[in-house]
Motif scaffolding. Structure first.
Motif, short mmCIF file in Angstrom:
data_model
loop_
_atom_site.label_atom_id
_atom_site.label_comp_id
_atom_site.label_asym_id
_atom_site.label_seq_id
_atom_site.Cartn_x
_atom_site.Cartn_y
_atom_site.Cartn_z
N ARG A 75 -59.26 24.07 -123.29
CA ARG A 75 -58.47 23.30 -124.80
C ARG A 75 -59.22 24.22 -125.94
O ARG A 75 -57.93 23.78 -127.06
CB ARG A 75 -59.38 22.13 -124.90
N PHE A 76 -60.28 24.77 -126.01
CA PHE A 76 -60.71 25.13 -127.48
C PHE A 76 -59.08 26.56 -127.32
O PHE A 76 -59.05 26.71 -128.53
CB PHE A 76 -61.54 25.36 -127.17
N TYR A 77 -58.92 27.12 -126.03
CA TYR A 77 -58.04 28.22 -126.36
C TYR A 77 -56.83 28.50 -126.91
O TYR A 77 -56.35 28.42 -128.04
CB TYR A 77 -58.24 29.21 -124.68
N ARG A 78 -55.95 27.09 -126.01
CA ARG A 78 -54.57 26.62 -126.60
C ARG A 78 -55.00 26.09 -127.74
O ARG A 78 -53.23 26.65 -128.95
CB ARG A 78 -54.43 25.82 -125.17
N ASN A 79 -55.74 25.42 -127.80
CA ASN A 79 -54.97 24.52 -129.13
C ASN A 79 -55.60 25.27 -131.01
O ASN A 79 -54.98 25.00 -132.27
CB ASN A 79 -56.55 23.20 -129.69
N LEU A 80 -56.53 26.43 -130.43
CA LEU A 80 -57.14 26.94 -131.52
C LEU A 80 -56.84 28.48 -131.85
O LEU A 80 -56.63 29.50 -132.47
CB LEU A 80 -58.53 27.00 -132.04
N MET A 81 -56.14 29.61 -130.28
CA MET A 81 -56.08 30.46 -130.55
C MET A 81 -55.25 31.31 -130.39
O MET A 81 -54.48 32.04 -130.27
CB MET A 81 -56.90 31.01 -129.03
N ALA A 176 -67.53 34.07 -128.24
CA ALA A 176 -66.95 35.16 -126.97
C ALA A 176 -64.95 34.83 -127.31
O ALA A 176 -64.84 36.02 -127.75
CB ALA A 176 -66.81 34.98 -126.02
N MET A 177 -64.61 33.87 -127.35
CA MET A 177 -63.31 34.07 -127.18
C MET A 177 -62.93 34.31 -128.83
O MET A 177 -61.59 34.63 -128.85
CB MET A 177 -62.83 31.97 -126.97
N ALA A 178 -63.90 33.46 -129.74
CA ALA A 178 -63.67 33.86 -131.31
C ALA A 178 -63.40 35.34 -131.51
O ALA A 178 -62.76 35.92 -132.40
CB ALA A 178 -64.03 33.17 -132.10
N ILE A 179 -64.12 35.78 -131.09
CA ILE A 179 -64.45 37.31 -131.71
C ILE A 179 -63.30 38.41 -129.92
O ILE A 179 -63.12 39.11 -130.97
CB ILE A 179 -65.95 38.15 -130.77
N GLY A 180 -63.03 37.91 -129.69
CA GLY A 180 -62.21 38.68 -128.78
C GLY A 180 -60.73 38.64 -129.00
O GLY A 180 -60.24 39.35 -128.97
N GLN A 181 -60.96 37.18 -129.45
CA GLN A 181 -58.77 37.14 -130.64
C GLN A 181 -59.20 37.90 -131.46
O GLN A 181 -58.12 37.72 -132.15
CB GLN A 181 -58.94 35.50 -130.98
N SER A 182 -60.15 38.38 -132.51
CA SER A 182 -60.17 39.01 -133.39
C SER A 182 -59.55 40.54 -133.11
O SER A 182 -59.51 41.84 -133.99
CB SER A 182 -61.48 39.67 -133.91
N PHE A 183 -59.19 40.78 -131.52
CA PHE A 183 -58.77 42.21 -131.69
C PHE A 183 -57.41 42.28 -131.26
O PHE A 183 -57.03 41.15 -131.19
CB PHE A 183 -59.69 42.49 -130.18
N LYS A 185 -55.06 44.03 -129.40
CA LYS A 185 -54.77 44.34 -127.74
C LYS A 185 -55.99 43.28 -127.01
O LYS A 185 -57.24 43.60 -127.20
CB LYS A 185 -54.81 45.29 -128.11
N ASN A 186 -55.04 43.51 -125.49
CA ASN A 186 -56.44 42.89 -124.03
C ASN A 186 -57.40 41.63 -125.23
O ASN A 186 -58.67 41.62 -125.00
CB ASN A 186 -57.54 43.97 -124.02
N LYS A 187 -56.65 40.85 -125.71
CA LYS A 187 -57.84 39.58 -126.00
C LYS A 187 -58.82 38.94 -125.34
O LYS A 187 -59.78 38.26 -125.45
CB LYS A 187 -56.95 38.75 -127.17
N GLY A 188 -57.93 38.48 -123.63
CA GLY A 188 -58.43 37.88 -123.02
C GLY A 188 -59.92 38.61 -122.87
O GLY A 188 -60.13 38.02 -121.94
#
Length: 263
Positions: A75-81, A176-183, A185-188
């Motif tokens: 829910r967090f990933y799909r709604n905000l990322m 962790a998801m917010a940091i990963g999405q700042s890249f 490539k290979n966000k997941g």
């Protein structure tokens, strides 16, 4: 506006969570019934049915918790990322409200999962009646005899600690998801990597704090009764968990506001 966000998030998740949560106590009652019917039966088929029902009930207990965790992350990933994030961040709401909405819904459903699991175990009849469970809990808490008021106080503090740990774990996952999405490539993959980085980092911080205050804390605890020591340890644990909650919240907030790279 936070209320509208909460209403939308609860409505979107309740379609999955409520049927699952309702199934757990129903399966518990069914398990109790089958167990009673099979008590005096020695046939292989009867015993196999009883074992199968117990196995399905055990799976439902695990599924309630696992589904809650997975759904709240998705829910967090799909709604905000993802693409939805472009819409969410254009709404007249603050980043704090977006985070709080997801966090409150996650914690409520997680506590709901624990509650229905406890209810499911209780209705199976394997732990005696509700009155016996309450009587035992009032008399013994943490393996020690104590009064009802003392037991209730420790239980409240322990529940508060578990709640703060739940909040900290949710916020650490969000961070962790917010940091990963700042890249780019290979966000997941980066989200998973930073989850373990944050997890290991918290363990290191806790180890350093424990090592720094072990001597003075031990001396102080030795002058207390067991009950006072428990109160003190749980109180310090709550303060520490609250500090981690604040740290992960501000980390998530900062990444979402300044460094988010939506897909």
């Amino acid at each position: 506006m936070l209320g509208k966000l909460l209403k939308q998030d609860f409505r979107a998740t309740a379609r999955i969570m409520l049927p699952l949560y309702a199934a757990v106590p129903v399966l518990g009652l069914f398990t109790n019934l089958i167990t009673r019917l099979c008590e005096n039966q020695n046939g292989f088929l009867i015993r196999a049915i009883g074992a199968l029902v117990s196995f399905v009930f055990s799976l439902s207990l695990i599924a309630a918790v696992v589904t809650t965790v997975v759904l709240m992350i998705l829910r967090f990933y799909r709604n905000l990322m993802t693409d939805e994030g472009y819409l969410m961040f254009t709404l007249p709401v603050s980043t704090t409200e977006l985070i709080c909405s997801k966090l409150i819904v996650s914690v409520v459903w997680f506590l709901g999962a624990l509650a229905v699991d406890a209810l499911g175990l209780l209705v199976t009849g394997r732990f005696g009646s509700y009155q016996n469970a309450v009587r035992f809990q009032v008399t013994y808490t943490f393996g020690m005899p104590m009064t009802g008021a003392q037991s209730a106080g420790l239980i409240i503090e322990f529940v508060a600690f578990l709640l703060l740990c739940c909040v900290a774990l949710c916020l650490m996952t969000y961070a962790a998801m917010a940091i990963g999405q700042s890249f780019k490539k290979n966000k997941g993959l980066m989200s998973v990597v930073f989850f373990f980085v944050l997890w290991i980092g918290t363990r290191i911080v806790l180890t350093l704090i424990f090592g720094a205050f072990y001597g003075s804390a031990s001396a102080a605890v030795n002058t207390m009764t067991v009950l006072q020591a428990l109160w003190t340890v749980l109180g310090c644990a709550c303060v520490g968990a609250l500090a981690f909650c604040a740290g992960f919240f501000f980390l998530t907030h900062g990444m979402l506001r300044k460094h988010l790279n939506l897909q």
